[in-house]
Design a protein around this motif. Structure first.
Motif, PDB file in Angstrom:
ATOM      1  N   UNK A 185       0.832  -1.201   0.000  1.00  0.00           N
ATOM      2  CA  UNK A 185       0.000   0.000   0.000  1.00  0.00           C
ATOM      3  C   UNK A 185       0.870   1.256   0.000  1.00  0.00           C
ATOM      4  N   UNK A 186       1.928   1.239   0.811  1.00  0.00           N
ATOM      5  CA  UNK A 186       2.832   2.397   0.841  1.00  0.00           C
ATOM      6  C   UNK A 186       3.545   2.559  -0.500  1.00  0.00           C
ATOM      7  N   UNK A 187       3.948   1.440  -1.097  1.00  0.00           N
ATOM      8  CA  UNK A 187       4.622   1.525  -2.399  1.00  0.00           C
ATOM      9  C   UNK A 187       3.683   2.092  -3.457  1.00  0.00           C
ATOM     10  N   UNK A 202       3.104   5.754  -2.775  1.00  0.00           N
ATOM     11  CA  UNK A 202       4.271   6.525  -3.201  1.00  0.00           C
ATOM     12  C   UNK A 202       4.363   6.630  -4.710  1.00  0.00           C
ATOM     13  N   UNK A 203       4.111   5.497  -5.396  1.00  0.00           N
ATOM     14  CA  UNK A 203       4.143   5.523  -6.864  1.00  0.00           C
ATOM     15  C   UNK A 203       3.075   6.434  -7.437  1.00  0.00           C
ATOM     16  N   UNK A 204       1.869   6.370  -6.854  1.00  0.00           N
ATOM     17  CA  UNK A 204       0.780   7.239  -7.303  1.00  0.00           C
ATOM     18  C   UNK A 204       1.130   8.713  -7.094  1.00  0.00           C
ATOM     19  N   UNK A 205       1.733   9.009  -5.951  1.00  0.00           N
ATOM     20  CA  UNK A 205       2.133  10.392  -5.654  1.00  0.00           C
ATOM     21  C   UNK A 205       3.170  10.877  -6.657  1.00  0.00           C
ATOM     22  N   UNK A 239      -9.116   5.561  -3.317  1.00  0.00           N
ATOM     23  CA  UNK A 239      -9.299   4.250  -3.931  1.00  0.00           C
ATOM     24  C   UNK A 239      -8.333   3.224  -3.370  1.00  0.00           C
ATOM     25  N   UNK A 240      -7.060   3.640  -3.202  1.00  0.00           N
ATOM     26  CA  UNK A 240      -6.082   2.722  -2.615  1.00  0.00           C
ATOM     27  C   UNK A 240      -6.457   2.375  -1.178  1.00  0.00           C
ATOM     28  N   UNK A 241      -6.949   3.392  -0.439  1.00  0.00           N
ATOM     29  CA  UNK A 241      -7.355   3.127   0.943  1.00  0.00           C
ATOM     30  C   UNK A 241      -8.519   2.154   1.014  1.00  0.00           C
ATOM     31  N   UNK A 242      -9.489   2.336   0.101  1.00  0.00           N
ATOM     32  CA  UNK A 242     -10.630   1.425   0.067  1.00  0.00           C
ATOM     33  C   UNK A 242     -10.178   0.008  -0.257  1.00  0.00           C
ATOM     34  N   UNK A 243      -9.295  -0.105  -1.279  1.00  0.00           N
ATOM     35  CA  UNK A 243      -8.784  -1.428  -1.638  1.00  0.00           C
ATOM     36  C   UNK A 243      -7.995  -2.046  -0.503  1.00  0.00           C
ATOM     37  N   UNK A 244      -7.199  -1.208   0.192  1.00  0.00           N
ATOM     38  CA  UNK A 244      -6.420  -1.710   1.331  1.00  0.00           C
ATOM     39  C   UNK A 244      -7.344  -2.231   2.424  1.00  0.00           C
ATOM     40  N   UNK A 245      -8.433  -1.505   2.668  1.00  0.00           N
ATOM     41  CA  UNK A 245      -9.376  -1.930   3.696  1.00  0.00           C
ATOM     42  C   UNK A 245     -10.042  -3.257   3.329  1.00  0.00           C
ATOM     43  N   UNK A 246     -10.465  -3.365   2.057  1.00  0.00           N
ATOM     44  CA  UNK A 246     -11.122  -4.594   1.634  1.00  0.00           C
ATOM     45  C   UNK A 246     -10.157  -5.780   1.696  1.00  0.00           C
ATOM     46  N   UNK A 247      -8.934  -5.566   1.237  1.00  0.00           N
ATOM     47  CA  UNK A 247      -7.950  -6.642   1.284  1.00  0.00           C
ATOM     48  C   UNK A 247      -7.609  -6.992   2.730  1.00  0.00           C
TER      49      UNK A 247
END
Length: 379
Positions: A19-21, A24-27, A234-242
């Motif tokens: 998630x951090x990677x 960071x890549x998205x940023x 979106x990444x946070x939502x995916x992280x939560x679901x995973x």
């Protein structure tokens, strides 16, 4: 059978790392995209300013050439257009039959006056200049002098974004060549047709362009931040679901581990392609081995088997892989303190379409209590 153990990082830790990677890549992607767009905005604004400078310059040059072709034009003399004291030609001043006084406006006088009006209305500064001006006010400033000297060495244009009296401007200057109509006034200075007479410069204020650039940069920055936030959401939502999925999987694994503990059964899987072995926690308990100190190699595994059973265990696995048949075997484990355990092991190997072994899976069950009970009954 047991060739190497994979050391796992927990799935939650791996998920957090990924998630951090991704964040960071998205940023970085958004920063690169926004930076490119901002550079494009600035380039476009400067290109618009350059185009305005070229249009204004060419328009003024056409008007000047028209006046030169006609030898100047007569206009009524007044306070704003008095007779030109620097123009020494016959019939400079005339009186119309109506009695109105007329004065000849030559190309230089016309250009200068048009520039004055242009500056009053639009803030655009134009200047007709030369290294040998007839009119002292036509003397070049430092920037224009540098341009004229460069023109003498063959350059055909000078264009620069710079400051003038503390304000930002785009300045454009090109040389003026002596044409035949020009000799009417400038032949006395020794000029010949085709020589560089001087230069025409134009200065466009950039305040409006920079204000537009600032608005567009702010808008682009706001868009980039919004897209960045949406992406992170979106990444946070995916992280939560995973994370929820991992929690459910860990709960299932926990129930499986509890069941294995109660039944004294452990499971293992060997990746024959990557040479990686996974043991369940129960196997380590059965073998009484610390996972951190055990390499889970084939040889290390055989060392735990009773010396009298090692050959049979080795043959059972290798023959099973060779013949593509499952196997089951009972064998003993010998511990350093002399204790013996009995285990029941099952294994099946899976192959690709060409018959190459891919992975082996199996179970190990501690049957010591049953064996001892059977021996006690036989006695």
């Amino acid at each position: 059978m047991m060739i190497g153990k994979r050391h796992y990082t927990g799935p939650r830790e791996r998920l957090a790392l990924y998630a951090w990677i991704l964040a960071g890549g998205w940023t970085i992607f958004i920063l690169i995209l926004a930076s490119w767009n901002i550079i494009h905005i600035r380039s476009t604004v400067r290109e618009l300013a350059r185009n305005e400078a070229f249009v204004d310059f060419n328009w003024m040059l056409v008007v000047r050439r028209w006046a030169a072709y006609h030898g100047g034009v007569y206009v009524p003399a007044d306070e704003r257009t008095p007779p030109n004291p620097y123009l020494s030609v016959p019939e400079r001043d005339l009186t119309a039959p109506s009695g109105k006084r007329l004065t000849l406006v030559n190309p230089a006088y016309m250009t200068r006056q048009l520039f004055e009006w242009y500056q009053d209305d639009l803030g655009v500064i134009g200047h007709l200049t030369s290294l040998k001006p007839i009119r002292p006010l036509n003397a070049p400033d430092e920037w224009e002098r540098d341009a004229l000297e460069v023109f003498e060495r063959g350059a055909v244009e000078k264009l620069e974004f710079t400051e003038r009296e503390g304000r930002p401007y785009i300045r454009l200057m090109r040389p003026l060549l002596v044409e035949k109509p020009c000799l009417k006034c400038h032949a006395v200075q020794g000029y010949k047709e085709g020589q560089i007479r001087g230069g025409l410069s134009i200065s466009i204020p950039l305040d409006g362009y920079l204000a537009r650039e600032k608005r567009e940069v702010i808008a682009e920055t706001a868009r980039a931040i919004l897209i960045w936030i949406i992406g992170l959401a979106g990444l946070g939502f995916g992280h939560q679901r995973l994370g929820q999925s991992i929690a459910e999987q860990e709960a299932a694994q926990g129930r499986l581990a509890e069941a294995q503990r109660i039944a004294h059964i452990g499971s293992w899987e060997l990746d024959l392609v990557k040479n990686i072995l996974d043991w369940s926690d129960e196997i380590y308990l059965i073998f009484e081995i610390d996972p951190k100190k055990f390499g889970a190699s084939y040889e290390a595994f055989l060392d735990t088997v009773h010396p009298e059973d090692r050959a049979n265990v080795d043959f059972a696995y290798t023959n099973s892989v060779k013949t593509k048949t499952p196997y089951a075997i009972d064998h003993r484990l010998l511990f350093p303190d002399g204790r013996i355990k009995y285990v029941h092991e099952k294994c099946e190997t899976f192959y690709d379409k060409d018959g190459k072994p891919l992975r082996s899976v199996g179970t190990v069950q501690d049957i010591t209590d049953r064996k001892l009970a059977d021996e006690a009954l036989r006695e």
